[in-house]
Design a protein around this motif. Structure first.
Motif, PDB file in Angstrom:
ATOM      1  N   ARG A 140       6.310-137.441 -33.714  1.00  0.00           N
ATOM      2  CA  ARG A 140       6.127-136.728 -34.987  1.00  0.00           C
ATOM      3  C   ARG A 140       7.068-137.333 -36.022  1.00  0.00           C
ATOM      4  O   ARG A 140       8.125-137.874 -35.680  1.00  0.00           O
ATOM      5  N   VAL A 141       6.664-137.243 -37.294  1.00  0.00           N
ATOM      6  CA  VAL A 141       7.504-137.728 -38.387  1.00  0.00           C
ATOM      7  C   VAL A 141       8.092-136.521 -39.106  1.00  0.00           C
ATOM      8  O   VAL A 141       7.352-135.656 -39.589  1.00  0.00           O
ATOM      9  N   ARG A 148       3.142-145.272 -38.232  1.00  0.00           N
ATOM     10  CA  ARG A 148       2.110-144.648 -37.384  1.00  0.00           C
ATOM     11  C   ARG A 148       2.134-145.236 -35.974  1.00  0.00           C
ATOM     12  O   ARG A 148       1.947-144.522 -34.985  1.00  0.00           O
ATOM     13  N   LYS A 177       5.027-143.729 -34.203  1.00  0.00           N
ATOM     14  CA  LYS A 177       4.694-142.331 -33.887  1.00  0.00           C
ATOM     15  C   LYS A 177       3.819-142.267 -32.637  1.00  0.00           C
ATOM     16  O   LYS A 177       4.063-141.457 -31.729  1.00  0.00           O
ATOM     17  N   THR A 232       4.209-137.450 -43.112  1.00  0.00           N
ATOM     18  CA  THR A 232       5.054-136.620 -42.252  1.00  0.00           C
ATOM     19  C   THR A 232       4.295-135.452 -41.610  1.00  0.00           C
ATOM     20  O   THR A 232       3.240-135.024 -42.085  1.00  0.00           O
TER      21      THR A 232
END
Length: 502
Positions: A31-32, A185, A188, A208
């Motif tokens: 996750r960001v 991405r 992530k 995010t």
């Protein structure tokens, strides 16, 4: 175990300032997480603690379930935490490949560094990024955007568990931003913990998943990005509803005589530049990175040589030998890179404010004698702190210890002190890396200076900003002017079209 980073009760104090007060939150792998807050909220201090740059603090850091404490940045890197700071940590005299693999140069069987492998590994990384950079190129010769991408490559190739980005897109073009977001991405999807610091709200909602808001060194709220809105975030950050930033501006409606005229100005970097600027007018310079906007500013400030053409200031043709000559004629510049070119970071606020007028504050403040009038120095600095609401416990604080927004205010305080006679103020990316609340303050400050009769050149890569702050806009591409529009005529579409016009 899934990757994770947890901060528990992080606190940090500096002399006269409580920078962080019991900050706790958890960032999950895959996750960001956006870290939001005004300048001075504590974001940079928090990143420095995570990176081992600040070793004295309260609370604890838990990385992948284990409590960690770093003695220095190298220890944090070895543990799997990489920070990409807003201020680039590069060695400009070394090559791209030497910077990317600094501290971990590939070795040959004889223990010597393997230059061929270094070149090939760097080239492969550059190709993955989709950039046109030579691994042998000296970093100091790259443009600011490519230097930032080299900084990002340094962190990316380490394959760290945690990567934190501090305003990574500030110097980047749209093309490079797309590359960066694709890389984020990928990280992530690989389950990495990504922490993203930015004042650009569009990016927050684009990249995010989670948001943590800080204010004045304290935790305010944790939110899911999909469940909040820009107005809510701004209110949490600023502590109030700032409304429509641009429509609330009090503008100058009465321009005076022409202060500046350029006639076919040509330097090694820009060609045949002609325009007029009046007292009290805000003239925007728009264009993509490399368009030549900064180079026009540098020529006007005596920092770049003029090959041909004419600069006319207050009806007089001038040729500036150097920036001091330009300052003596009433020209002031807030440069794009305020830390490298605008401020002496490890001198005090007072020293930075009075720097251009030291010769005027000797003796009794009349430019006579050899002793500097320290009382007058302090008065000028105190006035700047009050006028621009610079957040500091004292004017003796080092400029390096201020937030980006407060550093920008120090530069404005310098050029508008009572000992300065500024006719032309050039602002090059004045809100880069600055929070929304401080941006609104700076916009109104620019309008107020225009009301006082100062002619302003406003350079910004944010189209919305340059369109809404400027009275008139000149658009550049590849060192040439491609068109001009008024604020009333300007749209992002027509300005961008001119910015891409050959």
């Amino acid at each position: 175990m899934a990757m994770s980073l947890e901060l528990r009760g992080i606190g940090k104090s500096f002399p006269g300032v409580r920078a962080l007060d019991g900050i706790s939150f958890k960032a999950e792998g895959g996750r960001v997480l956006a870290l939001l807050g005004e300048n001075g909220a504590g974001k940079s201090t928090l990143l420095k603690i995570m990176s081992g740059d600040q070793t004295s603090y309260e609370g604890e850091i838990v990385l992948n379930g284990n409590t960690v404490k770093f003695s220095d940045p190298l220890a944090a890197i070895k543990a799997g935490i990489s920070i990409i700071y807003q201020e680039r940590q590069l060695m400009p005299s070394l090559s791209v490949m030497e910077n990317v693999f600094a501290g971990e140069l590939p070795k040959s069987g004889l223990g010597l560094y393997d230059k061929k492998k270094l070149y090939n590994d760097t080239k492969a990384l550059i190709e993955e990024f989709g950039l046109n950079i030579d691994p042998n190129e000296q970093v100091g010769r790259l443009n600011v955007a490519h230097q930032q991408m080299v900084e990002i490559m340094k962190a990316y190739r380490r394959n760290s568990d945690v990567i934190a980005f501090d305003e990574p897109t500030a110097p980047l073009t749209d093309t490079e931003i797309k590359i960066l977001f694709e890389l984020i991405r990928k990280q992530k999807e690989a389950g990495k913990v990504i922490i993203y610091v930015s004042h650009r709200m569009s990016e927050i909602f684009q990249i995010t998943d989670d948001i943590v808001v800080l204010k004045d060194g304290k935790f305010v709220k944790s939110l899911k990005t999909a469940e909040t809105s820009e107005p809510e975030l701004i209110k949490l950050m600023v502590g109030r509803d700032i409304g429509d930033t641009y429509s609330n501006l009090s503008r100058n409606e009465n321009y005076g005589d022409v202060v500046l005229e350029l006639k076919n100005l040509t330097t090694p970097y820009v060609h045949d530049i002609s325009f007029k600027l009046r007292k009290g007018e805000i003239l925007g310079l728009a264009g993509l990175v490399g368009a030549g906007r900064t180079e026009v500013a540098r020529a006007l400030f005596g920092a770049d040589p003029v090959k041909s053409g004419e600069i006319i200031l207050d009806g007089e043709s001038v040729k500036f030998k150097n920036p001091r000559d330009a300052i003596n004629h009433g020209v002031a510049l807030c440069p794009e890179d305020r830390k490298e070119q605008g401020l002496v970071m490890f001198r005090t606020i007072r020293d930075n404010v009075v720097m251009p007028v030291v010769d005027k504050i000797c003796g009794k403040g009349e430019g006579k004698g050899v002793m500097v009038n320290k009382k007058l120095m302090s008065n000028l600095a105190d006035n700047a702190v009050e006028k621009y609401s610079i957040k500091t416990p004292t004017i003796e604080k080092l400029t390096a210890e201020l937030s980006g927004g407060n550093q920008q205010k120090v530069i404005l305080g310098r050029w508008t002190s009572e000992k300065m006679v500024t006719k032309l103020l050039i602002l090059d990316e004045p809100t880069k890396g600055i929070d929304v609340g401080t941006k609104a303050e700076i916009y109104q400050t620019v309008c107020n200076l225009a009301k006082q009769g100062i002619a302003v050149i406003f350079i910004s890569s944010e189209l919305t900003e340059v369109i809404n702050v400027s009275d008139n806009i000149i658009v550049m591409h590849n060192g040439h002017i491609t068109g001009s529009v008024t604020r009333q005529e300007a749209t992002e579409e027509n300005v961008l079209a001119l910015a891409m016009k050959e």
